[in-house]
Motif scaffolding. Structure first.
Motif, short mmCIF file in Angstrom:
data_model
loop_
_atom_site.label_atom_id
_atom_site.label_comp_id
_atom_site.label_asym_id
_atom_site.label_seq_id
_atom_site.Cartn_x
_atom_site.Cartn_y
_atom_site.Cartn_z
N SER A 56 0.93 -1.12 0.03
CA SER A 56 -0.10 -0.08 -0.10
C SER A 56 0.89 1.35 0.09
O SER A 56 2.00 1.23 0.72
CB SER A 56 -1.01 0.03 1.15
N THR A 57 0.37 2.22 -0.64
CA THR A 57 1.33 3.45 -0.90
C THR A 57 0.65 4.67 -0.55
O THR A 57 -0.61 4.79 -0.61
CB THR A 57 1.80 3.56 -2.46
N ARG A 58 1.25 5.71 -0.30
CA ARG A 58 0.63 7.04 -0.01
C ARG A 58 1.66 7.99 -0.83
O ARG A 58 2.91 7.87 -0.73
CB ARG A 58 0.51 7.38 1.27
N TYR A 59 1.22 9.10 -1.34
CA TYR A 59 1.99 10.14 -2.07
C TYR A 59 1.71 11.64 -1.61
O TYR A 59 0.52 11.72 -1.10
CB TYR A 59 1.88 10.18 -3.36
N ARG A 60 2.77 12.40 -1.55
CA ARG A 60 2.38 13.92 -1.49
C ARG A 60 1.60 14.31 -2.80
O ARG A 60 2.10 14.26 -4.04
CB ARG A 60 3.64 14.68 -1.55
N VAL A 61 0.52 14.44 -2.74
CA VAL A 61 -0.58 14.76 -3.65
C VAL A 61 -0.14 16.03 -4.61
O VAL A 61 -0.30 15.98 -5.82
CB VAL A 61 -2.04 14.78 -3.22
N ASP A 62 0.05 16.90 -3.82
CA ASP A 62 0.06 18.33 -4.38
C ASP A 62 1.48 18.13 -5.51
O ASP A 62 1.23 19.21 -6.58
CB ASP A 62 0.16 19.47 -3.57
N SER A 63 2.30 17.62 -5.48
CA SER A 63 3.34 17.78 -6.32
C SER A 63 4.06 16.48 -6.90
O SER A 63 4.66 16.84 -7.84
CB SER A 63 4.64 18.45 -5.49
N VAL A 64 3.95 15.46 -6.33
CA VAL A 64 4.69 14.33 -6.94
C VAL A 64 3.88 13.22 -7.52
O VAL A 64 4.35 12.59 -8.45
CB VAL A 64 5.70 13.70 -6.08
N LYS A 65 2.53 13.26 -7.09
CA LYS A 65 1.73 12.14 -7.56
C LYS A 65 1.57 12.04 -9.17
O LYS A 65 1.42 13.13 -9.81
CB LYS A 65 0.24 12.13 -6.90
N GLY A 66 1.75 11.01 -9.74
CA GLY A 66 1.64 10.87 -11.14
C GLY A 66 2.97 10.98 -11.84
O GLY A 66 3.33 10.44 -13.11
N LEU A 86 11.12 15.11 -14.04
CA LEU A 86 11.66 15.89 -12.92
C LEU A 86 11.64 17.33 -13.51
O LEU A 86 11.84 17.65 -14.44
CB LEU A 86 13.07 15.31 -12.70
N LYS A 87 11.46 18.09 -12.46
CA LYS A 87 11.42 19.68 -12.63
C LYS A 87 12.28 20.25 -11.36
O LYS A 87 12.90 19.64 -10.72
CB LYS A 87 10.01 20.27 -12.17
N PRO A 88 12.84 21.33 -11.77
CA PRO A 88 13.61 22.13 -10.96
C PRO A 88 13.65 22.16 -9.60
O PRO A 88 14.26 22.02 -8.55
CB PRO A 88 13.92 23.45 -11.62
N GLU A 89 12.13 22.32 -9.42
CA GLU A 89 11.49 22.37 -8.16
C GLU A 89 11.73 20.88 -7.27
O GLU A 89 11.38 20.94 -5.89
CB GLU A 89 10.08 22.85 -7.52
N ASP A 90 12.06 20.03 -8.01
CA ASP A 90 12.32 18.72 -7.15
C ASP A 90 13.76 18.74 -6.53
O ASP A 90 13.86 17.62 -6.14
CB ASP A 90 11.96 17.53 -8.27
N THR A 91 14.41 19.61 -6.88
CA THR A 91 15.82 19.77 -6.39
C THR A 91 15.87 19.62 -4.93
O THR A 91 15.23 20.69 -4.26
CB THR A 91 16.70 20.90 -7.03
N ALA A 92 16.70 19.02 -4.17
CA ALA A 92 16.64 18.69 -2.63
C ALA A 92 17.58 17.28 -2.61
O ALA A 92 18.11 16.68 -3.37
CB ALA A 92 15.11 18.28 -2.37
N ALA A 93 17.68 17.49 -1.22
CA ALA A 93 18.43 16.30 -0.57
C ALA A 93 17.13 15.31 -0.17
O ALA A 93 16.25 15.62 0.51
CB ALA A 93 19.36 16.56 0.89
N TYR A 94 17.42 14.01 -0.73
CA TYR A 94 16.10 13.12 -0.48
C TYR A 94 16.80 11.91 0.61
O TYR A 94 17.75 11.52 0.43
CB TYR A 94 16.09 12.33 -1.86
#
Length: 124
Positions: A56-66, A86-94
């Motif tokens: 079962s999964t859950r995603y951050r709906v507003d920005s990454v789902k899909g 991928l978008k520039p706003e995805d830039t981050a430490a994961y």
């Protein structure tokens, strides 16, 4: 103790894809949740996705789902995050995180162990 090691990060152009992996080792339980979070400079750590033992999964709906897909290989104690478009706003430490039990959670304090983090940089 549980150790988590992330891999697969790097630099990619906008529209590209990356696949992150996180391997868990140590005293893992028979049932646990694995999550992915990210933290951009100057911002709080935010939830991205989580998956439990049964898939079962859950995603951050507003920005990454899909665009992002979380999956896991229980035999390998490994969780994956496939990131497409991928978008520039995805830039981050994961960061990957481990939570005892089977309930999906989005809050950082709900997780018991954390990886060291891996950088994802998306250029425009």
């Amino acid at each position: 103790q549980v150790q988590l090691v992330e891999s697969g990060g790097g630099l990619v152009q906008a529209g590209g894809s990356l696949r992150l992996s996180c391997a868990a080792s140590g005293r893992t339980l028979s049932s646990y949740v694995m999550g992915w979070f990210r933290q951009a400079p100057g911002k709080e750590r935010e939830f991205v996705a989580a998956i439990n033992w049964s898939g079962s999964t859950r995603y951050r709906v507003d920005s990454v789902k899909g665009r992002f897909t979380i999956s896991r290989d229980n035999a390998k104690n490994t969780v994956y995050l496939q990131m497409n478009s991928l978008k520039p706003e995805d830039t981050a430490a994961y960061y990957c995180a481990y939570r005892r039990g089977d309930s999906l959670a989005e809050l950082t304090y709900a997780y018991d162990y954390w990886g060291q983090g891996i950088q994802v940089t998306v250029s425009s």
